[in-house]
Design an enzyme around this catalytic site. Structure first.
Site, PDB file in Angstrom:
ATOM      1  CD  GLU A   1      -2.961  -0.906   2.125  1.00 18.73           C
ATOM      2  OE1 GLU A   1      -3.635  -0.213   2.595  1.00 18.73           O
ATOM      3  OE2 GLU A   1      -3.283  -2.214   2.539  1.00 18.73           O
TER       4      GLU A   1
ATOM      5  CE  LYS B   1     -10.504  -3.691   4.333  1.00 21.51           C
ATOM      6  NZ  LYS B   1      -9.833  -5.051   4.983  1.00 21.51           N
TER       7      LYS B   1
HETATM    8  O1  LIG Z   1      -6.600  -5.270   6.274  1.00 21.73           O
HETATM    9  C1  LIG Z   1      -6.825  -4.251   5.788  1.00 21.73           C
HETATM   10  O2  LIG Z   1      -7.493  -3.448   6.341  1.00 21.73           O
HETATM   11  C2  LIG Z   1      -6.469  -4.024   4.299  1.00 21.73           C
HETATM   12  C3  LIG Z   1      -5.995  -2.786   4.030  1.00 21.73           C
HETATM   13  O3  LIG Z   1      -4.986  -2.441   4.804  1.00 21.73           O
HETATM   14  O4  LIG Z   1      -5.631  -5.028   3.703  1.00 21.73           O
HETATM   15  P1  LIG Z   1      -6.490  -6.072   2.604  1.00 21.73           P
HETATM   16  O5  LIG Z   1      -7.291  -5.433   1.961  1.00 21.73           O
HETATM   17  O6  LIG Z   1      -5.279  -6.776   2.178  1.00 21.73           O
HETATM   18  O7  LIG Z   1      -7.374  -7.022   3.531  1.00 21.73           O
HETATM   19 MG   LIG Z   2      -7.438  -4.831   8.479  1.00 25.79          MG
END
Ligand SMILES: O=C(O)[C@@H](CO)OP(=O)(O)O
Ligand SMILES: [Mg+2]
Length: 434
Positions: A202, A336
């Site tokens: 990231e 998300k």
């Molecule tokens: O764990 C998280 O919060 C995300 C972003 O940092 O990571 P990933 O998209 O790999 O789940």
């Molecule tokens: Mg996370």
């Protein structure tokens, strides 16, 4: 305005992995696109991302099945529907899929169309996406990565994200300026010490440290080096991503870097100890998604003054968030889109979190695209916080910069989710001069 056609094709995310782009075209020729992000430290309760698994092509990571599902199944089913009926369209896709994890059509297929519908609806109304998605006007407080680890950086540190939040800033613009100063101070310091190994997925620095706590000490130091007071101007936010450190069979947590093993209680106590010793204002996934006792222990001890965020624990899933609220497992929810798979369910999760008096944190994935949908989502819902990785990669800056554009457009109407407004308390924990 009715949907005329739905199309999709394969694009590539910020890690260079294939992902879905969907496009909805209306009868009047107006279009909208949806670009789907992808996680690496995914929670086991997330909606399913459909990948082809054909070892010959893109090492099994291609998404042609999801694309075929959009073209052959979803497209014909939503054609003729009114694009402004986001909920009805999302429900239609959920029904069509018929599984709890969206495993038949793929959450990536469904989300691509869902986001494309939202964009097409905004374009048809000739308003920006944030104004079409909701009536919010609040610019979010950013959570920005300075050091990356865990599965995003070959396990150079066990903790996945070391981030900062400019809780003392009085405007969104100021949060970016402060973070800029800290990010560049971190780069200088790590270079001087000769521990810089690269950048994580990231965009945060990927240093060679001997312990996880060394990263915390370094973060305090770079905040000071940039001229700020740790815990007052800028607080530390951590994403432990503890599900990745938990051995379910053995029932214990492991740090690879330090070769240490912890019982569930000992790991929760370490998280509590860090929160008490360092200027930490927010901690995400301090326990594994299956270790509810660990969550309760951490939240009971530090939940009054530290934001305790569930990511893998809740996976933006209404039922899981409801249970968390009932059981007092956390006090904040990471949001998300692709964990749940539709725009409607994502907004419902934000509303549920807000109604409980908890804080939603809208988040990007570690595999991102150039799209800035989440910037609009955060403003539209008055979510108050946005987590997007670092300050030094274009797929991340696309989101931070989009909020600047939204701010200009909102003009006098804009408000800002300052640390004070959100209820963050300044802390002097861990300050050497305190
Ligand atoms: O764990 C998280 O919060 C995300 C972003 O940092 O990571 P990933 O998209 O790999 O789940
Ligand atoms: Mg996370």
């Amino acid at each position: 305005m009715q949907i005329a056609t739905v199309d999709a094709w394969q694009i590539f995310d910020s890690r260079g992995n294939p992902t879905v782009e969907a496009e909805v075209t209306l009868h009047n020729g107006v279009r909208g696109r949806g670009l789907v992000p992808s996680g690496a430290s995914t929670g086991q309760f997330e909606a399913l991302e459909l990948r082809d698994g054909d070892a010959q092509r893109y090492r099994g990571k291609s998404v042609f099945k999801a694309i075929a599902n959009i073209r052959d199944v979803i497209g014909p089913a939503v054609r003729g529907m009114d694009v402004s009926e986001q909920r009805a369209i999302d429900e239609r896709m959920i029904e069509l899929d018929g599984t709890a994890e969206k495993s038949r059509l793929g959450a990536n297929a469904i989300l691509g169309v869902s986001m494309a519908v939202a964009n097409a609806a905004a374009n048809a109304r000739q308003v920006p996406l944030y104004a079409s998605l909701g009536d919010g006007t609040r610019l979010p407080l950013p959570m920005i990565q300075i050091i990356g680890g865990g599965s995003h950086a070959a396990w150079r540190t066990d903790v996945q994200d070391y981030l900062v939040m400019a809780i003392g800033a009085t405007s969104y613009e100021q949060t970016l300026e402060m973070t800029f100063n800290v990010y560049h101070a971190a780069g200088e310091l790590l270079k001087e010490r000769g521990v810089l190994a690269g950048v994580a997925d990231e965009g945060g620095f990927w240093p060679e440290f001997a312990t996880n706590a060394e990263a915390l000490d370094t973060l305090v130091e770079v905040i000071q080096r940039a001229g700020y007071r740790p815990g007052e101007d800028l607080g530390i936010a951590l994403d432990i991503a503890a599900s990745d450190l938990f051995d379910e069979q053995a029932g214990c947590y492991r740090f690879r870097l330090e070769d240490r093993q912890f019982s569930c209680e000992a790991f929760a106590d370490l998280m509590i100890d860090w929160c008490e010793r360092y200027p930490i204002v927010s901690i995400e996934d301090p326990a594994a998604d299956v270790d509810e006792a660990g969550w309760r222990r951490v939240c009971e001890r530090v939940g009054e003054h530290v934001q305790v965020i569930g990511d893998d624990l809740f996976t933006t899933n209404r039922q899981r968030i409801e249970r968390g609220i009932e059981q007092k497992l956390a006090n904040s929810v990471l949001i998300k889109l692709n964990q749940i798979g539709t725009v409607t369910e994502t907004i419902d999760a934000i509303r549920l979190t807000q109604q409980a008096g908890w804080r939603p944190v809208v988040s990007a994935r570690s595999g991102e695209t150039e799209d800035a949908f989440i910037s609009h989502l955060a403003v539209a819902t008055d979510a108050g916080q946005l987590k997007v990785g670092s300050f030094a990669r274009s797929e991340r800056m696309a989101k931070w910069n989009e909020v600047l554009r939204i701010a200009r457009e909102l003009g006098e109407r804009k408000t800002f989710a300052s640390g004070g407004l959100l209820g963050f308390q300044p802390t002097t924990a861990g300050r050497r001069d305190a």
